[in-house]
Design an enzyme around this catalytic site. Structure first.
Site, PDB file in Angstrom:
ATOM      1  N   CYS A 275       0.780  -1.250   0.000  1.00  0.00           N
ATOM      2  CA  CYS A 275       0.000   0.000   0.000  1.00  0.00           C
ATOM      3  C   CYS A 275       0.807   1.293   0.000  1.00  0.00           C
ATOM      4  O   CYS A 275       0.569   2.172  -0.833  1.00  0.00           O
ATOM      5  CB  CYS A 275      -0.939  -0.004   1.190  1.00  0.00           C
ATOM      6  SG  CYS A 275      -2.053  -1.407   1.119  1.00  0.00           S
TER       7      CYS A 275
HETATM    8  C1  UGA Z   1      -1.006  -0.037   5.836  1.00  0.00           C
HETATM    9  C2  UGA Z   1      -1.741   0.905   6.806  1.00  0.00           C
HETATM   10  O1  UGA Z   1      -1.133   0.830   8.088  1.00  0.00           O
HETATM   11  C3  UGA Z   1      -3.232   0.518   6.912  1.00  0.00           C
HETATM   12  O2  UGA Z   1      -3.909   1.431   7.750  1.00  0.00           O
HETATM   13  C4  UGA Z   1      -3.839   0.555   5.511  1.00  0.00           C
HETATM   14  O3  UGA Z   1      -5.214   0.157   5.526  1.00  0.00           O
HETATM   15  C5  UGA Z   1      -3.079  -0.398   4.599  1.00  0.00           C
HETATM   16  O4  UGA Z   1      -1.678  -0.005   4.566  1.00  0.00           O
HETATM   17  C6  UGA Z   1      -3.683  -0.314   3.238  1.00  0.00           C
HETATM   18  O5  UGA Z   1      -3.666   0.771   2.633  1.00  0.00           O
HETATM   19  O6  UGA Z   1      -4.292  -1.306   2.796  1.00  0.00           O
HETATM   20  P1  UGA Z   1       0.005  -2.518   6.016  1.00  0.00           P
HETATM   21  O7  UGA Z   1       0.645  -2.192   4.704  1.00  0.00           O
HETATM   22  O8  UGA Z   1      -0.724  -3.792   6.176  1.00  0.00           O
HETATM   23  O9  UGA Z   1      -1.051  -1.348   6.397  1.00  0.00           O
HETATM   24  O10 UGA Z   1       1.149  -2.544   7.110  1.00  0.00           O
HETATM   25  P2  UGA Z   1       1.747  -1.567   8.223  1.00  0.00           P
HETATM   26  O11 UGA Z   1       1.592  -2.218   9.523  1.00  0.00           O
HETATM   27  O12 UGA Z   1       1.223  -0.207   8.065  1.00  0.00           O
HETATM   28  O13 UGA Z   1       3.303  -1.594   7.856  1.00  0.00           O
HETATM   29  C7  UGA Z   1       3.806  -1.075   6.632  1.00  0.00           C
HETATM   30  C8  UGA Z   1       5.319  -1.083   6.643  1.00  0.00           C
HETATM   31  O14 UGA Z   1       5.821  -0.094   7.522  1.00  0.00           O
HETATM   32  C9  UGA Z   1       5.951  -2.404   7.089  1.00  0.00           C
HETATM   33  O15 UGA Z   1       7.026  -2.709   6.250  1.00  0.00           O
HETATM   34  C10 UGA Z   1       6.430  -2.114   8.501  1.00  0.00           C
HETATM   35  O16 UGA Z   1       7.515  -2.909   8.888  1.00  0.00           O
HETATM   36  C11 UGA Z   1       6.819  -0.649   8.365  1.00  0.00           C
HETATM   37  N1  UGA Z   1       6.834   0.070   9.656  1.00  0.00           N
HETATM   38  C12 UGA Z   1       5.689   0.230  10.356  1.00  0.00           C
HETATM   39  C13 UGA Z   1       8.031   0.594  10.138  1.00  0.00           C
HETATM   40  O17 UGA Z   1       9.105   0.461   9.511  1.00  0.00           O
HETATM   41  N2  UGA Z   1       8.022   1.273  11.326  1.00  0.00           N
HETATM   42  C14 UGA Z   1       6.900   1.449  12.049  1.00  0.00           C
HETATM   43  O18 UGA Z   1       6.973   2.086  13.127  1.00  0.00           O
HETATM   44  C15 UGA Z   1       5.702   0.916  11.558  1.00  0.00           C
END
Ligand code: UGA
Length: 448
Positions: A275
Site C-alpha cells: 500500500c
Molecule cells: C497499511 C496501513 O497501516 C493501513 O492502515 C492501511 O489500511 C493499509 O496499509 C492499506 O492501505 O491497505 P500494512 O501495509 O498492512 O497497512 O502494514 P503496516 O503495519 O502499516 O506496515 C507497513 C510497513 O511499515 C511495514 O514494512 C512495517 O515494517 C513498516 N513500519 C511500520 C516501520 O518500519 N516502522 C513502524 O513504526 C511501523
C-alpha cells in the site's frame, strides 16, 4: 438465511474483500463474496482463506458453515443483496498513476447485473481510489452499464478501508473510525445503518462527508504513516552517527508528546507492503496532474528507497567488499506474521547485495514461497535460521519475527564464519552483542 434487507455483496475477494466479508458474516449479516478467480472461490467455499491472515481461516470456516457467507464467480448474485462493496485492487500503472482497470471491469459487470434489479441498490467503493474516481469513473460506468441513475435508483458511496495486514480482523472489528463519502443522504443513511447493525452499541466514530474527501482521507492516512516512518528513519540515521545515542530513546521521548504519538516510530530498513509505496506514487501523480508537486511525499519515498541502500552499506562497513561473501538474510516478509513480500525492504536489500556479488542465503518462516517468485534460484533459501547462518560472513535481520528475537549471541558466534550482524529491525540488545561485530540502525556505537 437472514432477511434480504440485511445482505451485502463484496466484489473482489482479495485481502480487504475477504476480511470484510468474513467479519460481516461473523456479525450475522448475509454476505456474498464475488471474485472472477474460480479457484479462489472454490477455496473460500471450503472455508479456507487463499491468503495468510491470523483468525481469517477460523472466521471463514464458521461463516461458510453457518451459510452466512457464500462465494461465487457470478456477479449477478449481487442483485439479491442490498449493498455491494467494491474491493478490487487498484495497482500502480507504469508511470505510478493509479490503474483502474479492475475497478472499471467490476463496475461495468455490476452495472449490467443491476440493470435487471427493480429496486434501489447501494454501491460502495472500498478500493483505494484517487479523489474524484467515485463521482466520475465509477458513477459514469455504473449509470451507463445499468441504464439507471445514481441518486434515484442507485446509491453510491466512497468508504475507504484502513485494515493492516496481520491484524486485519481485529482492525475490522474495532476500527478507530468509519469514513462515509456520499452525494446524498439516502446512500449515507443506508451505509450508516448497516454499520450500526455491525457494531451494535459500541459504534466507532463515523465521519460523513463527500466522496472526494473520503477518498483523500485514505491517501492522507497512508501518506502520513509512511512519512512518519521516513521521519524516524532519518532521525535514526543521524542518531547512528552519535556514539551512545539510540533512536529508540528519541522515539520513546518524542512519542510521549500527544501531538506526535508513540506509534509508527520504529526505525528500520524502510516500509514495504502493497500500500504505502503504491498509494504515495498515486497521490504524487494525481497531485502533479492537478498542478501541485507534493515534494514532501517524494522525499518520503526517496528516504525509504535509500534506507535499504544504507542497510547494505552497513554490511560493507563491517566486511569491506561484499563480492563472494556469504550473506544470511533473516526475514523476507515486509513485516512479521505475514507471508507477503510485496515491496518488502528485503527485496531491495537482496537486489543490491546481488549486484555487489554477494552470495545470499535467505530464511523466513513464511515468505520463502513468495520470495521464490521474485528471485527463483538467484539466491539460496535455508530451512531455518541456523542453516542460514551456517558459514555466513554477515547476517542481516530484515524482518522482526519473534523467532529471530530469540536468537542469542552464541547462535551467531557458533554458526557463522564471522559474526558480523546488521540489525535492520533493531531487535537485539546491543549490550548482549558487544562481543560480536554488531551494528543496528539508529544505534551510535561506542561511548560519547
Ligand atoms: C497499511 C496501513 O497501516 C493501513 O492502515 C492501511 O489500511 C493499509 O496499509 C492499506 O492501505 O491497505 P500494512 O501495509 O498492512 O497497512 O502494514 P503496516 O503495519 O502499516 O506496515 C507497513 C510497513 O511499515 C511495514 O514494512 C512495517 O515494517 C513498516 N513500519 C511500520 C516501520 O518500519 N516502522 C513502524 O513504526 C511501523
Amino acid at each position: 438465511m437472514n432477511r434480504k434487507s440485511d445482505s451485502v455483496s463484496i466484489v473482489g475477494m482479495g485481502y480487504v474483500g475477504l476480511c470484510t466479508a468474513a467479519t460481516f458474516a461473523s456479525r450475522g449479516i448475509r454476505t456474498v463474496g464475488i471474485d472472477i478467480d474460480d479457484e479462489r472461490v472454490q477455496q473460500i467455499r471450503k472455508g479456507k482463506a487463499p491468503l495468510h491472515e491470523p483468525q481469517l481461516d477460523t472466521m471463514l470456516r464458521k461463516a461458510v458453515k453457518s451459510n452466512l457467507l457464500e462465494a461465487t464467480t457470478d456477479i449477478s448474485q449481487a442483485i439479491d443483496t442490498t449493498t455491494t462493496f467494491l474491493t478490487v485492487g487498484t495497482p500502480s500503472g507504469a508511470d505510478g498513476s493509479i490503474d483502474l482497470r479492475y475497478l472499471k471491469t467490476a463496475v461495468a459487470d455490476l452495472g449490467k447485473a443491476l440493470s435487471k434489479k427493480p429496486g434501489f441498490h447501494l454501491v460502495v467503493v472500498k478500493s483505494t481510489v484517487v479523489p474524484g474516481t467515485t463521482n466520475s469513473v465509477v458513477k459514469h460506468s455504473l449509470e451507463e452499464s445499468s441504464g439507471k441513475n445514481v441518486g434515484a435508483e442507485l446509491g453510491l458511496c466512497a468508504n475507504p478501508e484502513f485494515l493492516k495486514e496481520g491484524t486485519a480482523i481485529n482492525d475490522a472489528l474495532h476500527p478507530d473510525k468509519i469514513v462515509i463519502g456520499s452525494n446524498d443522504r439516502k446512500s449515507a443513511n443506508q451505509l450508516t445503518k448497516l454499520y450500526r447493525r455491525f457494531y451494535g452499541s459500541k459504534p466507532p466514530p463515523v465521519i460523513t462527508t463527500n466522496p472526494e474527501s473520503a477518498e483523500l482521507v485514505k491517501y492522507a492516512s497512508n501518506a502520513f504513516l509512511a512519512t512518519k516512518i521516513s521521519f524516524i528513519n532519518t532521525i535514526a540515521n543521524i542518531a547512528q552517527q552519535i556514539p551512545g545515542v539510540d533512536v529508540g530513546t528519541i522515539a520513546e521521548a518524542i512519542g510521549l508528546d500527544p501531538r506526535i504519538g508513540s506509534l509508527f516510530l520504529k526505525a528500520g530498513p524502510g516500509y514495504g507492503g502493497s500500500c504505502f509505496h503504491k498509494d504515495l506514487l498515486a497521490l504524487i501523480n494525481y497531485s502533479k496532474q492537478k498542478g501541485y508537486n507534493p515534494v514532501l511525499f517524494r522525499a518520503t519515498e526517496d528516504t525509504n528507497e535509500k534506507q535499504a541502500i544504507r542497510v547494505v552499506s552497513m554490511a560493507e562497513k563491517l566486511l569491506g567488499s561484499l563480492s563472494d561473501k556469504r550473506v544470511a538474510v533473516l526475514g523476507l516478509a515486509f513485516k512479521k506474521d505475514t507471508d507477503d513480500t510485496r515491496e518488502a525492504a528485503s527485496l531491495r536489500v537482496i537486489e543490491s547485495l546481488k549486484k555487489k556479488g554477494a552470495h545470499v542465503v535467505a530464511y523466513d518462516p513464511m515468505a520463502i514461497p513468495n520470495a521464490k517468485k521474485v528471485f527463483s534460484e538467484q539466491i539460496d533459501y535455508a530451512e531455518n535460521s541456523h542453516a542460514a547462518l551456517k558459514g555466513a560472513d554477515c547476517c542481516i535481520i530484515m524482518t522482526e519475527w519473534d523467532q529471530f528475537r530469540k536468537l542469542k549471541a552464541k547462535d551467531f558466534q557458533g554458526y557463522m564464519k564471522t559474526p558480523n550482524i546488521v540489525d535492520a529491525r533493531r531487535i537485539y540488545d546491543p549490550h548482549a552483542f558487544s562481543d560480536l561485530s554488531y551494528v543496528a540502525i539508529g544505534v551510535g556505537r561506542g561511548r560519547a
